[in-house]
Enzyme design. Structure first.
Site, PDB file in Angstrom:
ATOM      1  N   HIS A  62       0.868  -1.265  -0.025  1.00 63.28           N
ATOM      2  CA  HIS A  62      -0.028   0.045  -0.052  1.00 63.28           C
ATOM      3  C   HIS A  62       0.807   1.301   0.022  1.00 63.28           C
ATOM      4  O   HIS A  62       1.822   1.128   0.678  1.00 63.28           O
ATOM      5  CB  HIS A  62      -0.819  -0.136   1.273  1.00 63.28           C
ATOM      6  N   LYS A  72       6.067   6.953   7.032  1.00 59.77           N
ATOM      7  CA  LYS A  72       5.734   6.207   8.413  1.00 59.77           C
ATOM      8  C   LYS A  72       6.577   5.707   9.393  1.00 59.77           C
ATOM      9  O   LYS A  72       7.861   5.468   8.660  1.00 59.77           O
ATOM     10  CB  LYS A  72       4.790   4.913   7.826  1.00 59.77           C
ATOM     11  N   TYR A 132       1.132   2.156  13.351  1.00 63.58           N
ATOM     12  CA  TYR A 132       1.889   3.131  12.315  1.00 63.58           C
ATOM     13  C   TYR A 132       1.635   4.434  12.831  1.00 63.58           C
ATOM     14  O   TYR A 132       0.645   4.934  12.897  1.00 63.58           O
ATOM     15  CB  TYR A 132       0.990   2.999  10.813  1.00 63.58           C
ATOM     16  N   ASP A 170      -6.600  -6.083  -1.911  1.00 64.04           N
ATOM     17  CA  ASP A 170      -5.299  -6.308  -2.162  1.00 64.04           C
ATOM     18  C   ASP A 170      -5.015  -7.370  -3.430  1.00 64.04           C
ATOM     19  O   ASP A 170      -3.729  -7.583  -4.034  1.00 64.04           O
ATOM     20  CB  ASP A 170      -4.430  -6.870  -1.092  1.00 64.04           C
TER      21      ASP A 170
END
Length: 181
Positions: A62, A72, A132, A170
């Site tokens: 992603h 991140k 995250y 996905d």
């Protein structure tokens, strides 16, 4: 806290200082000032996310696009994952290269994922709790991805594909070539 440059430009493996005694452990999972000192990066993180996954769950690859691209810091609070990043920055000396590392609740390492990288992980323990820390807010219209088994990326998940649990979304991600024509 220590930072190790990974083989991918601007991507760091973060090793926090862990203090252990008879009660257990203590660690500082994030300190903006220390993080900037050891990496030279001064991102301001604005959103924390957390996911819980069971054994064999693969999430990714992603990323967010354009002005909504996110940097991140990721870590495992509980369990064990194979964490994978892909440099998707055209012009980068490590463009289209991947890096993978095991993150777990024993080593307590973290990974700094720069803007312009794709990210995914595979849960290797019974369950994983994955956190995250993001420098941009999630923006649904900017989300994108690449199929986890893209032949051009050749990610070594080292896990039987038939045992992976992958969302329909996905499974329908485009290939690297479709994303970067």
């Amino acid at each position: 806290m220590q930072a190790e440059q990974t083989p991918l430009k601007d991507c760091f493996l973060i090793k926090p200082s862990i203090f252990t005694d008879k009660r257990g452990i203590f660690l500082e999972s994030y300190n903006r000032k220390k993080f900037a000192e050891i990496t030279g990066i001064e991102d301001e993180f604005v959103q924390d996310n957390q996911s819980v996954s069971k054994f064999g769950v693969l999430r990714g690859i992603h990323f967010q696009t354009g002005e909504f691209a996110q940097a991140k810091i990721v870590r495992v609070i509980h369990g064990k994952v194979l964490d994978v990043v892909v440099d998707l920055r055209p012009g980068s000396q490590t463009f289209q290269k991947t890096y993978s590392v095991v993150l777990d609740d024993q080593n307590l390492h973290q990974l700094y994922v720069p803007k312009g990288f794709g990210h995914g992980f595979l849960t290797l323990s019974e369950t994983s709790v994955f956190a995250y820390k993001c420098d941009k807010y999630y923006t649904p219209g900017a989300e994108s991805g690449i199929i986890y088994n893209d032949p051009n990326l050749n990610i070594q998940w080292n896990f039987p594909e038939e045992k992976m649990i992958i969302s329909d979304k996905d499974m329908q991600q485009p290939t690297f070539k479709e994303q970067f024509k």
